[in-house]
Design a protein around this motif. Structure first.
Motif, PDB file in Angstrom:
ATOM      1  N   GLY B 231      29.154  36.449  40.852  1.00 38.24           N
ATOM      2  CA  GLY B 231      29.081  36.261  39.403  1.00 38.24           C
ATOM      3  C   GLY B 231      27.804  36.829  38.835  1.00 38.24           C
ATOM      4  N   ILE B 232      27.454  36.355  37.654  1.00 35.10           N
ATOM      5  CA  ILE B 232      26.287  36.923  36.980  1.00 35.10           C
ATOM      6  C   ILE B 232      25.522  35.804  36.271  1.00 35.10           C
ATOM      7  N   GLY B 233      24.211  35.735  36.525  1.00 35.08           N
ATOM      8  CA  GLY B 233      23.364  34.738  35.864  1.00 35.08           C
ATOM      9  C   GLY B 233      23.898  33.327  36.037  1.00 35.08           C
ATOM     10  N   LYS B 234      24.022  32.635  34.923  1.00 37.48           N
ATOM     11  CA  LYS B 234      24.513  31.254  34.978  1.00 37.48           C
ATOM     12  C   LYS B 234      26.036  31.174  35.033  1.00 37.48           C
ATOM     13  N   SER B 235      26.688  32.317  34.994  1.00 42.94           N
ATOM     14  CA  SER B 235      28.144  32.338  35.163  1.00 42.94           C
ATOM     15  C   SER B 235      28.425  32.678  36.615  1.00 42.94           C
ATOM     16  N   THR B 236      28.371  31.647  37.466  1.00 39.58           N
ATOM     17  CA  THR B 236      28.534  31.916  38.890  1.00 39.58           C
ATOM     18  C   THR B 236      29.997  31.839  39.291  1.00 39.58           C
ATOM     19  N   GLY B 237      30.307  32.526  40.400  1.00 38.01           N
ATOM     20  CA  GLY B 237      31.629  32.418  41.004  1.00 38.01           C
ATOM     21  C   GLY B 237      32.690  33.251  40.324  1.00 38.01           C
ATOM     22  N   THR B 238      33.927  32.826  40.553  1.00 33.82           N
ATOM     23  CA  THR B 238      35.063  33.556  39.994  1.00 33.82           C
ATOM     24  C   THR B 238      35.754  32.672  38.972  1.00 33.82           C
ATOM     25  N   LYS B 239      36.595  33.301  38.160  1.00 29.61           N
ATOM     26  CA  LYS B 239      37.328  32.543  37.139  1.00 29.61           C
ATOM     27  C   LYS B 239      38.745  33.056  37.054  1.00 29.61           C
ATOM     28  N   LEU B 240      39.665  32.132  36.907  1.00 29.97           N
ATOM     29  CA  LEU B 240      41.052  32.531  36.676  1.00 29.97           C
ATOM     30  C   LEU B 240      41.229  32.833  35.190  1.00 29.97           C
ATOM     31  N   ILE B 241      41.827  33.980  34.932  1.00 28.76           N
ATOM     32  CA  ILE B 241      42.097  34.357  33.541  1.00 28.76           C
ATOM     33  C   ILE B 241      43.606  34.517  33.376  1.00 28.76           C
ATOM     34  N   SER B 242      44.172  33.876  32.380  1.00 26.59           N
ATOM     35  CA  SER B 242      45.596  34.099  32.101  1.00 26.59           C
ATOM     36  C   SER B 242      45.690  35.087  30.951  1.00 26.59           C
ATOM     37  N   ALA B 243      46.220  36.262  31.264  1.00 25.61           N
ATOM     38  CA  ALA B 243      46.249  37.345  30.277  1.00 25.61           C
ATOM     39  C   ALA B 243      47.641  37.472  29.691  1.00 25.61           C
ATOM     40  N   SER B 244      47.703  37.531  28.357  1.00 24.39           N
ATOM     41  CA  SER B 244      48.992  37.695  27.690  1.00 24.39           C
ATOM     42  C   SER B 244      48.830  38.588  26.467  1.00 24.39           C
ATOM     43  N   GLY B 245      49.929  38.912  25.832  1.00 31.05           N
ATOM     44  CA  GLY B 245      49.907  39.809  24.688  1.00 31.05           C
ATOM     45  C   GLY B 245      50.482  41.156  25.056  1.00 31.05           C
ATOM     46  N   ASN B 246      50.305  42.135  24.177  1.00 25.29           N
ATOM     47  CA  ASN B 246      50.931  43.427  24.416  1.00 25.29           C
ATOM     48  C   ASN B 246      50.099  44.293  25.370  1.00 25.29           C
ATOM     49  N   ILE B 247      50.026  43.858  26.637  1.00 27.21           N
ATOM     50  CA  ILE B 247      49.338  44.625  27.670  1.00 27.21           C
ATOM     51  C   ILE B 247      50.351  44.983  28.739  1.00 27.21           C
ATOM     52  N   LYS B 248      49.960  45.933  29.619  1.00 29.59           N
ATOM     53  CA  LYS B 248      50.950  46.387  30.602  1.00 29.59           C
ATOM     54  C   LYS B 248      51.241  45.315  31.643  1.00 29.59           C
ATOM     55  N   ARG B 249      50.197  44.598  32.070  1.00 37.05           N
ATOM     56  CA  ARG B 249      50.395  43.638  33.168  1.00 37.05           C
ATOM     57  C   ARG B 249      49.895  42.244  32.771  1.00 37.05           C
ATOM     58  N   GLN B 250      50.782  41.448  32.193  1.00 33.18           N
ATOM     59  CA  GLN B 250      50.395  40.075  31.875  1.00 33.18           C
ATOM     60  C   GLN B 250      50.375  39.257  33.168  1.00 33.18           C
ATOM     61  N   GLY B 251      49.577  38.232  33.188  1.00 30.78           N
ATOM     62  CA  GLY B 251      49.572  37.386  34.377  1.00 30.78           C
ATOM     63  C   GLY B 251      48.258  36.671  34.570  1.00 30.78           C
ATOM     64  N   VAL B 252      48.138  36.032  35.743  1.00 26.04           N
ATOM     65  CA  VAL B 252      46.914  35.301  36.063  1.00 26.04           C
ATOM     66  C   VAL B 252      46.086  36.128  37.037  1.00 26.04           C
ATOM     67  N   TYR B 253      44.824  36.353  36.691  1.00 29.17           N
ATOM     68  CA  TYR B 253      43.945  37.142  37.547  1.00 29.17           C
ATOM     69  C   TYR B 253      42.708  36.343  37.914  1.00 29.17           C
ATOM     70  N   GLU B 254      42.271  36.514  39.152  1.00 27.81           N
ATOM     71  CA  GLU B 254      40.986  35.927  39.517  1.00 27.81           C
ATOM     72  C   GLU B 254      39.953  37.030  39.407  1.00 27.81           C
ATOM     73  N   ILE B 255      38.948  36.812  38.566  1.00 29.75           N
ATOM     74  CA  ILE B 255      37.928  37.845  38.397  1.00 29.75           C
ATOM     75  C   ILE B 255      36.569  37.295  38.804  1.00 29.75           C
ATOM     76  N   GLU B 256      35.697  38.180  39.224  1.00 33.37           N
ATOM     77  CA  GLU B 256      34.324  37.762  39.435  1.00 33.37           C
ATOM     78  C   GLU B 256      33.672  37.737  38.055  1.00 33.37           C
ATOM     79  N   LEU B 257      33.020  36.632  37.709  1.00 31.96           N
ATOM     80  CA  LEU B 257      32.401  36.543  36.392  1.00 31.96           C
ATOM     81  C   LEU B 257      31.371  37.661  36.243  1.00 31.96           C
ATOM     82  N   GLY B 258      31.350  38.275  35.070  1.00 37.70           N
ATOM     83  CA  GLY B 258      30.457  39.404  34.857  1.00 37.70           C
ATOM     84  C   GLY B 258      31.189  40.732  34.840  1.00 37.70           C
ATOM     85  N   LEU B 259      32.475  40.683  35.130  1.00 45.58           N
ATOM     86  CA  LEU B 259      33.289  41.901  35.059  1.00 45.58           C
ATOM     87  C   LEU B 259      33.283  42.409  33.613  1.00 45.58           C
TER      88      LEU B 259
END
Ligand SMILES: Cc1cc2nc3c(=O)[nH]c(=O)nc-3n(C[C@H](O)[C@H](O)[C@H](O)COP(=O)(O)O)c2cc1C
Ligand code: SF4
Ligand code: FES
Lengths: 324, 450
Positions: B231-259
């Motif tokens: 992660g980055i600074g005080k945003s440590t670790g990873t976070k699950l993001i649920s992405a929706s809307g008019n994008i090509k790949r909606q879904g749940v992603y685990e990202i490293e914070l700071g992406l």
């Protein structure tokens, strides 16, 4: 118990630890007391909901002088030693209170002309005091049919401000609460289980704790305007367990139009009465008369200008209330 | 590929069963915690990890745990908040559905750390089938000695229950959750006292989000320090993001914070960019309650720095030019999306979900909805836009729980960044009716119930 120091609108006082800001202000009295539409000192757990009692804490305490970041509900925030509070001294508080009053009127029918509570309505007093007799709200208000909940009590849900006081009467004075709140948000309503009647020796007290005209006495409805009747303090030897037997008789000549419990200077009942006293003892002979009752100083009825605010409200109504 | 701490094994066939989960190293953290750690050392590890609450507010988990009161002879409780009802957020469901044992494992070690012997997972009623998945996982864990009396011979007892809610957003607010769990109407409580002192049945209680609890497993298997390096600074670790809307790949992603947000939205590893060749108009980065960001403020902060997926970067600029990471409900709007309608829709939600205790939230949400209804249907005036601004301002900060604020913020942000669009609705009443795709009908219906 240790006494601690608190300053409200520049007036310093000492109160016991664990006292709320509102009660500290009440111990000083006068203009600096925030209005309270949902808190009721004799009902446990009441308060915190209507938000009319919001105040500003400019100094948290002697030890931690930081101000509180948001306005706080004075009825449910306890004082700390050295706390400094602003009520009417703060423009933020005055603005917020105006907002709250406006919100409370959003769905209020403003049917004062036909409401039994007119003249002793906390919302009427509150809006009068804050110069608001209307809202900028232009839409249809929520509507419910009035219902009879039992032989003695009428429920006008249109007027309810969801203070939860009557629920606490049900929980704390009667053996079993027979009514509740169903639904959420602005579509919530007070209701009984399948229009079951609310029928319990102490249920009549919901009428006295209701700040508006949502719960009224069916045995009194439309008999008279409150301000035309003469209140007398009276008592009787009541055999009902826990009934104080201390009442106010609302008289017209020699007729008892209505019986209520006694309210203190904060418009609150401290000693409740049973339904027998309230609904069945409508003969002066049932009572020992003590003398004229003192009525809360702030109420519209007691300011000797009953006609003034009421007509002022009628005017406001004509201009704003759209036929529904 | 960025690091996966929660979803590493998500695609392993049968990972929802005890056997496969165990083969992949599952329940190792329970063995480690019960055999070689004390509750205090676990709390220390979680503190060191910098893990922040994933339910929305981002409060440091270790710090919350250390505030838990420990009066003698009074039981304590851990409650997992699986009420997940924020529009745009569906990450907890994914985790519980696919890899339920990870949550159970997290609940065991976290309960041990807090000294709780009875813990609950409170799940929204609409997730009924997920509750069955969890109950099955609990039964499996119990059959294998990870729940119940004297777990792994350590002397530690834990019972874990799943409680299904009635389907109310407000029951995700922690004190409303507690009331609901006690069998009462889910109204938020006045604070103080805080749950850490008087929570469930007036006992000291910790409420944590599903993802927060699941993250503890990796922290114990590795170390708090290792977690803090991600992660980055005080945003440590990873976070699950649920992405929706008019994008090509909606879904749940685990990202490293700071992406960088650019990479999250446009790379094929994540959202894959806008669909149908549309242009980006706006993003709600953290669930319906957080301020909407117009495209230009989404990619870059007001200072011109590239925006990152982290608590700090998304909040950069405060509410004037920033937003919040919130619960990670990432909603993308393309050039065709109508901001007024979106605001109307969000407001409809908050009006429906307000518990109705406080007058500003109860009446204000309904009022805003009606004004928005007018504007959206081409019947509004310029004054209505100012009125709307004024109403939201009167709700914010004046309520018992943050739902009032959550209802006010999206309205404020929409007017702040997209005022022209509101004005367009006033000036082009016919055009905005035409763009209504039959929505008017549903509004009429709604008017009847409200
Ligand atoms: C109206 C409202 C709804 C909420 N809904 C949820 C929810 O569904 N799930 C959740 O984890 N937190 C929700 N929260 C936040 C919780 O109150 C609480 O902060 C959180 O569960 C704490 O967990 P954490 O520290 O692990 O994030 C909500 C808060 C509010 C005010
Ligand atoms: S802010 Fe809204 S949801 Fe929260 S307690 Fe008040 S009325 Fe209920
Ligand atoms: S009297 Fe304090 S909030 Fe109602």
């Amino acid at each position: 118990m240790a006494l601690i120091k608190v300053t409200i609108d520049g007036i310093e006082t000492q109160v016991e630890e664990g006292t709320s800001i509102l009660n500290a202000a009440r111990s000083i009295g006068g203009k600096i007391v925030p209005p309270a539409m949902c808190y009721y000192s004799s009902l446990k757990g009441s308060g915190g909901k209507c938000r009319t009692c919001l105040v500003k804490v400019t100094q948290g305490s002697e030890k931690d002088p930081r101000p509180m970041p948001k306005l706080v509900a004075s009825c449910s925030t306890n004082v700390m030693d050295g706390m400094v509070v602003e009520n009417t001294a703060s423009q933020d508080v005055i603005d917020a209170r105006k907002s709250i009053v406006e919100m409370l009127l959003v769905n209020h029918p403003l049917d004062c002309p036909v409401c039994d509570q007119a003249g002793e309505c906390s919302l009427q007093d509150l809006s009068y005091e804050h110069g608001l007799s209307t809202t900028r709200y232009e839409f249809e208000r929520r509507k419910f049919d009035p219902i009879d909940i039992g032989d003695h009590i009428k429920l006008h849900m249109n007027r309810c401000i969801l203070c939860y006081r009557c629920l606490m009467v049900g929980d704390q004075l009667t053996n079993e609460r027979e009514h509740g709140i169903i639904g959420r948000g602005d579509h919530a309503e007070i209701s009984t289980y399948l229009e079951k009647s609310v029928d319990n020796e102490f249920s009549g007290n919901v009428i006295d704790v209701c700040p508006v005209g949502a719960l009224t006495d069916r045995t009194f409805r439309f008999k008279s305007r409150v301000w035309f009747s003469k209140p007398l303090n009276a008592h009787r030897e009541c055999t009902t367990d826990k009934c104080s037997g201390k009442s106010v008789l609302w008289m017209s000549d020699n007729d008892v139009l209505r019986v209520t419990a006694r309210k203190d200077q904060n418009n609150e009942v401290k000693e409740f009465i049973c339904n027998t006293c309230r609904f069945d003892k409508k003969d002066v002979k049932d009572w020992v008369i003590e003398g004229p009752a003192h009525i809360s100083r702030d109420s519209v009825i007691s300011q000797n200008h009953y006609e003034l605010p009421i007509t002022h409200k009628y005017k406001a109504l004509e201009n704003t209330a759209k036929p529904q | 590929m960025s690091k996966k701490l929660l979803l590493e094994h998500i695609d392993v066939p049968g990972i929802n069963t005890y056997e496969v989960y165990r083969q992949k190293g599952g329940y190792a953290s329970v063995e480690k915690a019960l055999k070689s750690m004390t509750p205090e050392t676990i709390v220390e590890e979680v503190k060191k990890s910098g893990l922040r609450g994933r339910g929305g507010a981002g409060f440091p988990a270790g710090m919350k745990w250390s505030f838990l009161a420990k009066p003698d002879g009074v039981p304590r409780h851990l409650l997992c908040n699986a009420d997940e009802s924020e529009p745009g957020t569906f990450k907890d469901r994914y985790l519980m559905e696919k890899i339920p044992h990870l949550l159970i494992e997290g609940m065991i070690v976290s309960s041990f750390a807090l000294g709780a012997n009875v813990s609950y997972i409170y799940i929204r009623g609409e997730y009924m089938w997920v509750s069955f998945i969890l109950e099955r996982a609990i039964a499996e864990a119990k059959a294998n000695g990870f729940l119940g009396k004297n777990i792994l011979g350590s002397g530690y007892d834990l019972e874990l229950y799943v409680q299904v809610g009635g389907g109310a957003y407000i029951c995700g607010e922690e004190t409303a959750l507690i009331e609901s769990l006690e069998g009462k109407r889910g109204n938020p409580r006045m604070k103080p006292p805080f749950p850490a002192v008087k929570g469930l049945w007036q006992r000291p209680t910790v409420v944590n989000n599903v993802e927060t609890i699941a993250a503890v497993v990796w922290i114990l298997n590795n170390s708090g320090e290792d977690y803090a390096k991600i992660g980055i600074g005080k945003s440590t670790g990873t976070k699950l993001i649920s992405a929706s809307g008019n994008i090509k790949r909606q879904g749940v992603y685990e990202i490293e914070l700071g992406l960088p947000v650019d990479e999250f939205l446009n790379s094929d590893e994540y959202c894959g960019g806008m669909a149908n060749g549309k242009r980006l108009k706006a993003v709600v980065p953290g669930g319906s309650s957080v301020p909407i960001l117009p495209a230009e403020l989404f990619y870059k902060t007001a200072n011109g720095d590239a925006r990152l997926m982290s608590y700090e970067s998304l909040a950069d600029g405060g509410f004037a030019t920033g937003s919040m990471l919130g619960s990670g409900g990432f909603v993308v709007y393309d050039e065709d999306a109508c901001i007024v309608r979106n605001t109307w829709n969000f407001t409809r939600f908050y009006n429906h979900e307000s518990c109705g205790q406080c007058s500003p939230c109860r009446e204000g949400t309904g009022w805003m909805l009606k004004v928005l209804n007018k504007l959206e249907h081409g019947q509004g005036s310029m004054e209505d836009i100012d009125l709307l601004w004024d109403i939201q301002r009167r709700i914010e900060g004046n309520t018992i729980c943050p739902l009032g604020d959550a209802a006010a913020w999206p309205v404020a942000a929409a007017i702040r960044h997209f005022r022209e669009e509101f004005e367009w609705h006033v000036k082009n009443p016919k055009l905005c009716m035409e763009r209504n795709y039959g929505l008017l009908e549903s509004t009429k219906k709604f008017e009847l119930v409200s």
